[in-house]
Design an enzyme around this catalytic site. Structure first.
Site, PDB file in Angstrom:
ATOM      1  N   HIS A 173     -39.555 -29.928 110.888  1.00 40.18           N
ATOM      2  CA  HIS A 173     -38.150 -30.583 111.611  1.00 40.18           C
ATOM      3  C   HIS A 173     -37.019 -30.343 110.426  1.00 40.18           C
ATOM      4  O   HIS A 173     -35.690 -30.319 111.404  1.00 40.18           O
ATOM      5  CB  HIS A 173     -38.179 -31.567 112.573  1.00 40.18           C
ATOM      6  CG  HIS A 173     -38.069 -32.656 112.301  1.00 40.18           C
ATOM      7  ND1 HIS A 173     -39.087 -33.755 112.002  1.00 40.18           N
ATOM      8  CD2 HIS A 173     -37.509 -33.534 111.467  1.00 40.18           C
ATOM      9  CE1 HIS A 173     -39.195 -35.009 111.691  1.00 40.18           C
ATOM     10  NE2 HIS A 173     -37.329 -34.831 111.165  1.00 40.18           N
ATOM     11  N   ASP A 182     -46.103 -30.828 111.505  1.00 39.27           N
ATOM     12  CA  ASP A 182     -44.453 -30.827 111.613  1.00 39.27           C
ATOM     13  C   ASP A 182     -44.340 -30.887 110.003  1.00 39.27           C
ATOM     14  O   ASP A 182     -43.842 -31.954 109.021  1.00 39.27           O
ATOM     15  CB  ASP A 182     -44.357 -32.285 112.178  1.00 39.27           C
ATOM     16  CG  ASP A 182     -42.456 -32.208 111.859  1.00 39.27           C
ATOM     17  OD1 ASP A 182     -41.587 -31.655 111.668  1.00 39.27           O
ATOM     18  OD2 ASP A 182     -42.091 -33.191 112.313  1.00 39.27           O
ATOM     19  N   SER A 227     -37.043 -38.348 107.521  1.00 36.96           N
ATOM     20  CA  SER A 227     -38.159 -37.407 107.711  1.00 36.96           C
ATOM     21  C   SER A 227     -38.078 -37.082 106.005  1.00 36.96           C
ATOM     22  O   SER A 227     -37.346 -36.084 105.255  1.00 36.96           O
ATOM     23  CB  SER A 227     -36.859 -36.507 108.575  1.00 36.96           C
ATOM     24  OG  SER A 227     -37.480 -37.508 110.021  1.00 36.96           O
ATOM     25  N   GLY A 249     -62.972 -22.207 120.630  1.00 32.52           N
ATOM     26  CA  GLY A 249     -62.601 -21.340 121.589  1.00 32.52           C
ATOM     27  C   GLY A 249     -62.797 -22.199 122.982  1.00 32.52           C
ATOM     28  O   GLY A 249     -63.450 -21.339 123.636  1.00 32.52           O
TER      29      GLY A 249
END
Length: 396
Positions: free
Chosen positions: A122, A152, A226, A282
């Site tokens: 981000h 992230d 961050s 799956g």
């Protein structure tokens, strides 16, 4: 007087016996009280005495933590107005081509002397240019090697020599109560260090990422931190700072970091393969509620009901069916859907995975060959599914 003489010796004997009891058995006459056992601590041991300063740990790690500045060009929202010939003559024609530059900042950690930097996705997402500033004053334009929105994380590359790289400690060894130091560039004021402890490990179900296994810390993490480093008392990386819980926009003592083990694995995959390779079987699954457990004849709610199966996927080929209840994966009992999904994702594609399911009142054992998770945002659109409901639980 002689009538009472026979009482002298018994009385004297009684008095002597009472005196003897008071001398030799005093507890017999003490008032009865409750005994409370309290464990008293001994002298402090040397191993619990921490250092008076963490300067050595900071010196060891700080040069590897960088500031990241991004620039994003945003077209003017008035473009169509200025292109109207009836209006344009009233304005400077060049005004219609003006663009707005949006800048943001964050932090990163040099994990390799070759110039590979780990940061948050981000921090650099959508950026047109990325500039990395080192503690020694050098700056360089960075290129994006790869990114992984599911965790992230992103990996950048800069071309500079003599780069300081951080040493990494396994996050698997962390304990609640360990000292933690957060290094980053909060609010753009410059490199800053804050101290706290590890408040918790294995935090998930926060709704931040698809794959969550966060370290929680009370070391102050603020906007701009961050992508920065969370280090231990020896200056080794244990996590990548990524998020905070806040009501005011500032730190409130609840911060989250991506564990170093996960960051290393993602970085290596992005560098070597350009993508993160994850296991996938799956299925769509949802957790068992008390009502569902009762209807299926289960003793507890430990398990996952298979709500949907992707046609021709690993689970389909292994014989699993919608409505089956997963009880165990790889010999481990199901705790919750997030832990199960994360454990499958860490499997190497091609691994044969034993599973136990509850079907029609009996336990059935099957083997599923793990495949690579499709490299698309939503596998449902690419692979048809035989669904029994609209469950939004992430697919393992």
């Amino acid at each position: 007087m002689q009538r009472f003489a026979f009482l002298v010796w018994p009385t004297l004997s009684g008095i002597l016996a009472a005196v003897a009891l008071l001398i030799y058995l005093p507890d017999m006459f003490a008032p009865q009280t409750s005994t409370v056992q309290i464990r008293q601590a001994g002298a402090p041991s040397s191993k619990v005495l921490g250092p008076y300063s963490y300067a050595d740990a900071v010196d060891h790690a700080a040069s590897s933590v960088v500031n990241i500045y991004t620039r994003t060009v945003i077209p003017s929202t008035n473009q169509q107005i200025y292109n109207d010939p009836n209006i344009r003559k009233y304005y400077d024609a060049k005004a219609g081509h003006k663009e707005r530059i949006q800048s943001s900042l964050g932090s990163g950690v040099i994990l390799s002397p070759e110039g590979y930097i780990a940061t948050n996705n981000h921090v650099i997402s959508g950026a047109d240019s990325i500039v990395v500033a080192l503690q020694d004053g050098r700056e360089a334009t960075a290129t994006v090697v790869g990114n992984d929105p599911d965790t992230d994380l992103a990996v950048l590359k800069i071309n500079l020599t003599d780069l300081p790289s951080i040493t990494v400690s396994s996050s698997a060894n962390l304990r609640v109560g360990d000292v933690a130091l957060a290094i980053g560039n909060p609010f753009g004021v410059g490199q800053t260090v804050t101290m706290g402890i590890i408040s918790a490990t294995g935090r998930n179900q926060l709704g931040l990422n698809t794959y969550e296994d966060f370290i929680q810390t009370d070391a102050a993490i603020n906007p701009g931190n961050s992508g920065g480093a969370l280090i231990n008392a020896e200056g080794n990386l244990i996590g990548i700072n990524t998020a905070i819980f806040t009501r005011s926009g500032g730190s409130q003592g609840i911060g989250f970091a991506i564990p170093s083990d996960q960051a290393q694995q993602v970085m290596q995959d992005l560098i070597e393969h350009g993508r993160v390779i994850r296991g996938w079987v799956g299925v769509e699954a949802q957790e068992i509620t008390p009502g569902l457990a009762e209807s299926f004849g289960l003793k507890d709610t430990k398990g996952l009901i298979i709500a949907g199966i992707f046609r021709d996927g690993p689970a389909h080929q292994a014989g699993l069916l919608p409505g089956d209840i997963l009880l165990e994966i790889n010999g481990k009992k199901i705790v919750n859907s997030f832990n199960s999904m994360y454990s499958v994702a860490r499997m190497v594609p091609g691994t044969v995975l034993p599973v136990k399911v509850w079907r029609n009142g009996e336990v059935i054992e099957l083997e599923v060959t793990v495949a690579e998770r499709p490299a698309i945002e939503n596998p449902i659109k690419e692979i048809p599914a035989e669904k029994t409901d609209n469950s939004e639980t992430p697919t393992p």
